[in-house]
Design an enzyme around this catalytic site. Structure first.
Site, PDB file in Angstrom:
ATOM      1  N   HIS A 212     128.506  11.123  63.944  1.00  0.00           N
ATOM      2  CA  HIS A 212     129.572  10.765  64.882  1.00  0.00           C
ATOM      3  C   HIS A 212     129.847   9.259  64.846  1.00  0.00           C
ATOM      4  O   HIS A 212     130.989   8.807  64.805  1.00  0.00           O
ATOM      5  CB  HIS A 212     129.186  11.222  66.290  1.00  0.00           C
ATOM      6  CG  HIS A 212     130.267  11.017  67.298  1.00  0.00           C
ATOM      7  ND1 HIS A 212     130.088  10.313  68.458  1.00  0.00           N
ATOM      8  CD2 HIS A 212     131.560  11.418  67.312  1.00  0.00           C
ATOM      9  CE1 HIS A 212     131.224  10.301  69.143  1.00  0.00           C
ATOM     10  NE2 HIS A 212     132.127  10.956  68.472  1.00  0.00           N
ATOM     11  N   HIS A 216     133.433   7.373  63.461  1.00  0.00           N
ATOM     12  CA  HIS A 216     134.208   6.360  64.193  1.00  0.00           C
ATOM     13  C   HIS A 216     134.213   5.012  63.479  1.00  0.00           C
ATOM     14  O   HIS A 216     135.111   4.199  63.685  1.00  0.00           O
ATOM     15  CB  HIS A 216     133.702   6.221  65.632  1.00  0.00           C
ATOM     16  CG  HIS A 216     134.193   7.338  66.515  1.00  0.00           C
ATOM     17  ND1 HIS A 216     135.454   7.339  67.072  1.00  0.00           N
ATOM     18  CD2 HIS A 216     133.617   8.490  66.897  1.00  0.00           C
ATOM     19  CE1 HIS A 216     135.627   8.444  67.785  1.00  0.00           C
ATOM     20  NE2 HIS A 216     134.520   9.163  67.684  1.00  0.00           N
ATOM     21  N   HIS A 241     136.607  16.552  65.904  1.00  0.00           N
ATOM     22  CA  HIS A 241     136.061  16.856  67.228  1.00  0.00           C
ATOM     23  C   HIS A 241     136.266  18.328  67.594  1.00  0.00           C
ATOM     24  O   HIS A 241     135.435  18.925  68.272  1.00  0.00           O
ATOM     25  CB  HIS A 241     136.650  15.914  68.282  1.00  0.00           C
ATOM     26  CG  HIS A 241     136.183  14.478  68.130  1.00  0.00           C
ATOM     27  ND1 HIS A 241     136.815  13.574  67.317  1.00  0.00           N
ATOM     28  CD2 HIS A 241     135.124  13.815  68.662  1.00  0.00           C
ATOM     29  CE1 HIS A 241     136.170  12.407  67.365  1.00  0.00           C
ATOM     30  NE2 HIS A 241     135.138  12.524  68.177  1.00  0.00           N
ATOM     31  N   GLU A 351     143.880   9.594  71.489  1.00  0.00           N
ATOM     32  CA  GLU A 351     142.515   9.023  71.342  1.00  0.00           C
ATOM     33  C   GLU A 351     142.274   7.813  72.215  1.00  0.00           C
ATOM     34  O   GLU A 351     141.225   7.797  72.882  1.00  0.00           O
ATOM     35  CB  GLU A 351     142.229   8.698  69.875  1.00  0.00           C
ATOM     36  CG  GLU A 351     140.781   8.270  69.695  1.00  0.00           C
ATOM     37  CD  GLU A 351     140.453   7.856  68.284  1.00  0.00           C
ATOM     38  OE1 GLU A 351     141.312   7.860  67.404  1.00  0.00           O
ATOM     39  OE2 GLU A 351     139.282   7.498  68.080  1.00  0.00           O
ATOM     40  N   HIS A 367     141.763   9.644  76.102  1.00  0.00           N
ATOM     41  CA  HIS A 367     140.405  10.008  75.686  1.00  0.00           C
ATOM     42  C   HIS A 367     139.399   8.898  75.944  1.00  0.00           C
ATOM     43  O   HIS A 367     138.326   9.127  76.502  1.00  0.00           O
ATOM     44  CB  HIS A 367     140.425  10.420  74.209  1.00  0.00           C
ATOM     45  CG  HIS A 367     139.130  10.214  73.514  1.00  0.00           C
ATOM     46  ND1 HIS A 367     138.847   9.069  72.799  1.00  0.00           N
ATOM     47  CD2 HIS A 367     138.008  10.976  73.449  1.00  0.00           C
ATOM     48  CE1 HIS A 367     137.620   9.165  72.314  1.00  0.00           C
ATOM     49  NE2 HIS A 367     137.084  10.302  72.683  1.00  0.00           N
ATOM     50  N   HIS A 371     135.968   8.696  78.579  1.00  0.00           N
ATOM     51  CA  HIS A 371     134.598   8.293  78.241  1.00  0.00           C
ATOM     52  C   HIS A 371     134.118   7.215  79.214  1.00  0.00           C
ATOM     53  O   HIS A 371     132.982   7.254  79.696  1.00  0.00           O
ATOM     54  CB  HIS A 371     134.553   7.708  76.821  1.00  0.00           C
ATOM     55  CG  HIS A 371     134.324   8.717  75.731  1.00  0.00           C
ATOM     56  ND1 HIS A 371     133.067   9.093  75.321  1.00  0.00           N
ATOM     57  CD2 HIS A 371     135.175   9.413  74.953  1.00  0.00           C
ATOM     58  CE1 HIS A 371     133.163   9.968  74.331  1.00  0.00           C
ATOM     59  NE2 HIS A 371     134.437  10.190  74.085  1.00  0.00           N
ATOM     60  N   HIS A 407     135.369  16.465  75.720  1.00  0.00           N
ATOM     61  CA  HIS A 407     136.073  16.785  74.476  1.00  0.00           C
ATOM     62  C   HIS A 407     136.621  18.213  74.495  1.00  0.00           C
ATOM     63  O   HIS A 407     137.597  18.500  73.803  1.00  0.00           O
ATOM     64  CB  HIS A 407     135.199  16.508  73.251  1.00  0.00           C
ATOM     65  CG  HIS A 407     135.402  15.104  72.755  1.00  0.00           C
ATOM     66  ND1 HIS A 407     136.447  14.772  71.928  1.00  0.00           N
ATOM     67  CD2 HIS A 407     134.746  13.955  73.038  1.00  0.00           C
ATOM     68  CE1 HIS A 407     136.415  13.468  71.711  1.00  0.00           C
ATOM     69  NE2 HIS A 407     135.397  12.945  72.367  1.00  0.00           N
TER      70      HIS A 407
HETATM   71 CU1  CUO Z   1     134.127  10.848  69.022  1.00  0.00          CU
HETATM   72 CU2  CUO Z   1     135.119  10.902  72.155  1.00  0.00          CU
HETATM   73  O1  CUO Z   1     133.618  10.470  71.011  1.00  0.00           O
HETATM   74  O2  CUO Z   1     135.655  10.584  70.222  1.00  0.00           O
END
Ligand code: CUO
Length: 688
Positions: A212, A216, A241, A351, A367, A371, A407
Site C-alpha cells: 500500500h 502511493h 483499492h 482521492e 477521501h 482519513h 474505503h
Molecule cells: Cu490507499 Cu485511502 O489509503 O488510499
C-alpha cells in the site's frame, strides 16, 4: 552512473534517523561529507566526527559540494519529531516542493549531494518519502533499488518489544558476525473477544502494508506533473483499492464475518476500536488508539482542520455529478462521465489530487479528509497533544478495521457510477470463434485433486537491520507468521475455430456464498470478484492448451522481492541479474494471492475469459522496458501506458446482461467457470 553514486543512494535508505556521516552497511561504508554539510551541532568538530566514523570501514564515498545550496525553510513546519502524513494538505504540499527540488537536481552526482545535504535537515519520514519518490521517477536512478519501507521504518510494521529483543541479542552475540534472530509475536493487537481480530493476519500483514505504501509512492497526488500525471492513475486508485475491498470482504466470509459496512454516516459512533501498539520511530511513541464506539468530530488543530459537514458537502456534490453524468470545471465547462474516461476523472477527483481534480474547490478532498477526520478521532482539538492514529499514514492505515469501512464507502461511490453505465453487451464480451472448453487449477503434485487449493501458515523472516537506528550493525532477522498458499497451475483448453490470433486471458475467483452460506447474486459476486491473473495468449487454429503458474500472477510479487536482505553482500553483480533483483515493491503479496478459505473447504467460482486482443492492446511509447513489470494489474508499468485498453476490472466492473454466472458463461463460449475449493490447514510451516 558510477557504482559509488548508486551505492550512496542506496545507503540513504538505511538508518533514517542517524546522521549521514555515520557508518552504514553493517559498519563497512561511510559517506565523506564536505565540511559545509555538517549540521550546526557537529560543525565545530567535523574532523573528529568524520574520523570517528571512517575508521575500519572498507569504503569511503566522497560527497561533492553542492553547486547551489537550497533553502529548506519550507520544510520546517514539520518538526523533526513530528509524524508525517500524506493525507495532510500542508504535509503534502511540503513533500511536493521537496520532490520538485530532488527532481530538479541537474545530474546524478548533484542529486546524491542534495539528498545527503537534505537528509539531516528535514523530518526523516518526509525525507524518506520524497527521496523514494524521486528515486522512483528520476531517469538516472532507474537502477537504484528502493528499500522496502518495512525495512526502513520497521517500527511501523512490527510489535515494538521485538526491537528490545534484537538489541539484547545483538549485545550478547557482539561482533561475531552471526545473525540475530528474533520472533515477532502473532495476534498481539487484540484478543478473540474482538471479532475483527479474525482478520488481523490480513490487516497487519507486512507485505500488505508495504504494498500500500509503495502504491502511493508510485502514484502521488501532488508534485511535478511528470510525477503525478500518469496514465489512468485515477482509475487505478479506484481499482487497486476496489480489489483490496473485494479481497477483504471475501476474507471476512472465510472467517464467518459479514461483509464490510461502508462508513457512509460520519455522525454515528464507530463500534470498531483499534489499538495498534506500534511505535513511531521519529518520536518513540506508540500510535494513538481509537476506543470502541468513538464518535467522529470536527478536527480543529494547528496541523489540520476539517469539518465533517464539509466532507458531507463534497460527498453530495460528487454523488450529484455521478447522477447527472458530468462534472464541471471552475469555469462551468462540463465533461461527461462516460464509459471510458469517467472512472479516471472520478478517481482523481475523489482521492483527491489537487493538480488533477477537475474542480478541487467544488468537489473537494473527500477521501483524504476522511482519513484525517478518522485519524484524529481520539484528539480532534489537540488538547492531549497526540498525533494522528494509523489511518493518517499510508504505511499503517490498512492495519485498522476502519480503513475498510472508509474505503468501502469510497468504493460504493465508484460502484454507483459504474452501475449507471449500460450493462456490457454481446459485442463487448464475446470473442467469436474462441471457446474455452476446460479449466482447472491444481497444486503441483501429481496426486492432488484438481480444483482443490490449499492455504496454511508459514513462518518467514525479514532483515530489519537497515532501519534499526543506533542499533547493532549485525543482520537482524525477524521471523513472523503469515498466510501462505501452495503454488498451483492453471490449465485451460481453448478451441480456436478461426485463424491464428491473440487473446487476453483474464482469471478471477468469485465467492459463491456469504458468511451464512447463502448464495450470492451475480451483482454481489461481480463486486467481490478477485482478479488473480491477466496475460496474453497466442491461439493457433484448433485446440490449444494454456498453462500458467500461480506464481506468475500479474497481481502479485514474490515474498523474496518484498523482503530481500539489504546491503552490498546480497547484491548480485551482473547487470542482468541486478535488473531482476531490482526492488519492485509495488504488488500484492504472493502469500495472500488466495483467500484463506476454511477448514471444510470453501467454495468459489474459478472464472476465466479470453477476450479479443485487438480490442485490448495498447500502443506503448518507446521507453525502456522495466524489469519490475510483473505486478502491473495493480501498479501499472513504469513510464508506460496501462497495458490493457479495457476498463480495469473488465468484465466485472460493469453490470452484466445475464441472471447469474452460469448463464453468463453459457452465453459466451470465450468464458468458462468451475467450482474451486480452498482448504485451510491450520498448521505453521517454518520456512527458515
Ligand atoms: Cu490507499 Cu485511502 O489509503 O488510499
Amino acid at each position: 552512473m558510477t557504482n559509488t553514486d548508486l551505492k550512496a543512494l542506496e545507503l540513504l535508505f538505511q538508518r533514517p534517523l542517524e546522521p549521514a556521516f555515520t557508518t552504514r552497511d553493517a559498519g563497512k561504508t561511510v559517506l565523506e561529507l564536505p565540511d559545509s554539510f555538517y549540521a550546526d551541532r557537529y560543525r565545530n568538530d567535523t574532523e573528529e566526527v568524520g574520523n570517528r566514523f571512517s575508521k575500519d570501514v572498507d569504503l569511503k564515498i566522497p560527497i561533492q559540494e553542492l553547486a547551489s545550496v537550497p533553502n529548506l525553510d519550507f520544510t520546517k513546519k514539520i518538526g523533526p519529531k513530528n509524524q508525517f502524513s500524506l493525507f495532510n494538505n500542508r504535509h503534502r504540499e511540503i513533500a511536493s516542493e521537496l520532490i520538485t527540488l530532488f527532481m530538479g537536481a541537474p545530474n546524478l552526482r548533484q542529486f546524491v549531494s542534495l539528498s545527503v545535504y537534505t537528509k539531516d535537515r528535514v523530518n526523516p519520514v518526509l525525507f524518506q518519502y520524497a527521496y523514494a519518490v524521486a528515486i522512483a521517477h528520476r531517469p538516472d536512478t532507474r537502477e537504484v533499488p528502493i528499500t522496502n519501507i518495512s525495512q526502513v521504518f520497521p517500527s511501523n510494521f512490527v510489535e515494538p518489544s521485538v526491537f528490545r529483543d534484537a538489541r539484547q541479542e545483538a549485545s550478547v552475540i557482539g561482533d561475531s558476525g552471526d545473525r540475530v534472530r528474533v520472533d515477532i509475536a502473532r495476534n498481539y493487537t487484540a484478543s478473540d473477544r474482538e471479532d475483527e481480530q479474525r482478520l488481523a493476519y490480513f490487516r497487519e500483514d507486512i507485505g500488505v502494508n508495504s504494498h500500500h505504501w509503495h502504491w502511493h509512492l508510485v502514484y502521488p497526488t501532488t508534485g511535478p506533473m511528470e510525477v503525478v500525471n500518469k496514465d489512468r492513475r485515477g482509475e487505478l486508485f479506484y481499482y487497486m483499492h476496489h480489489q483490496i475491498l473485494a479481497r477483504y470482504n471475501v476474507e471476512r466470509f472465510c472467517n464467518n464475518l459479514k461483509k464490510v459496512q461502508p462508513l457512509n454516516n460520519l455522525r454515528v459512533e464507530i463500534p470498531e476500536g483499534y489499538f495498534p501498539k506500534i511505535l513511531s520511530s521519529v518520536n518513540n511513541r506508540t500510535y494513538p488508539a481509537r476506543v470502541s464506539s468513538q464518535l467522529l468530530r470536527d478536527v480543529d488543530r494547528p496541523d489540520a482542520s476539517i469539518e465533517i459537514s464539509e466532507v458531507e458537502r463534497w460527498r453530495d456534490r460528487v454523488l450529484a455529478a455521478i447522477d447527472q453524468g458530468y462534472v464541471e470545471d471552475p469555469s462551468g465547462n462540463r465533461t461527461p462521465l462516460d464509459e471510458v474516461r469517467g472512472i479516471d476523472i472520478l478517481g482523481n477527483m475523489i482521492e483527491a489530487s489537487p493538480v488533477l481534480s477537475v474542480n478541487r474547490t467544488f468537489y473537494g478532498n473527500l477521501h483524504n479528509e476522511g482519513h484525517n477526520i478518522i485519524s484524529f478521532a481520539h484528539d480532534p482539538d489537540n488538547r492531549h497533544l497526540e498525533e494522528f492514529g494509523v489511518m493518517g499514514d499510508v504505511t499503517t492505515a490498512m492495519r485498522d478495521p476502519i480503513f475498510y469501512r472508509w474505503h468501502g464507502f469510497i468504493d460504493s461511490v465508484f460502484n454507483k457510477f459504474k452501475a449507471h453505465l449500460n450493462p456490457y453487451n454481446d459485442a463487448e464480451l464475446n470473442f467469436d470463434g474462441v471457446s474455452v472448453t476446460y479449466i482447472e487449477a491444481k497444486i503441483g503434485k501429481s496426486n492432488t485433486k484438481a480444483n482443490t487449493l490449499l492455504t496454511y501458515w508459514q513462518k518467514s523472516s525479514a532483515d530489519l537491520a537497515a532501519g534499526l537506528d543506533f542499533g547493532p550493525s549485525a543482520n537482524i532477522l525477524a521471523s513472523f507468521t503469515h498466510l501462505q498458499n501452495a503454488p498451483f497451475t492453471y490449465t485451460f483448453n481453448v478451441t480456436n475455430s478461426g485463424a491464428k490470433r491473440t487473446g487476453t486471458c483474464r482469471i478471477f475467483i468469485c465467492p459463491k456464498t456469504d458468511e451464512r452460506n447463502q448464495p450470492l447474486r451475480l451483482e454481489e459476486q461481480r463486486l467481490m470478484a478477485i482478479e488473480m491473473d491477466k496475460f496474453t495468449v497466442d491461439l493457433v487454429p484448433g485446440e490449444n492448451t494454456i498453462r500458467r503458474q500461480s506464481t506468475e500472477s500479474s497481481v502479485a510479487i514474490p515474498f523474496e522481492r518484498s523482503f530481500r536482505p539489504v546491503g552490498a553482500d546480497y547484491q548480485p553483480k551482473a547487470a542482468d541479474e541486478l535488473a531482476r533483483f531490482r526492488f519492485c515493491g509495488c504488488g500484492w503479496p504472493q502469500h495472500l494471492l488466495l483467500p484463506k478459505g476454511n477448514a471444510q473447504g470453501m467454495l468459489f467460482d474459478l472464472f476465466v475469459m479470453i477476450s479479443d486482443y485487438t480490442q485490448d492492446s495498447v500502443q506503448q511509447p518507446n521507453t525502456p522496458n522495466d524489469a519490475c513489470s510483473t505486478a502491473y494489474s495493480f501498479c501499472g508499468l513504469k513510464d508506460k501506458l496501462y497495458p490493457d485498453r479495457r476498463t480495469m476490472g473488465y468484465p466485472f466492473d460493469r453490470r452484466l446482461p445475464n441472471a447469474n454466472l452460469t448463464e453468463l458463461v453459457g452465453a459466451f463460449g470465450n468464458m468458462a467457470k468451475t467450482d474451486l475449493r480452498i482448504v485451510f490447514n491450520d498448521r505453521v510451516i517454518d520456512k527458515a
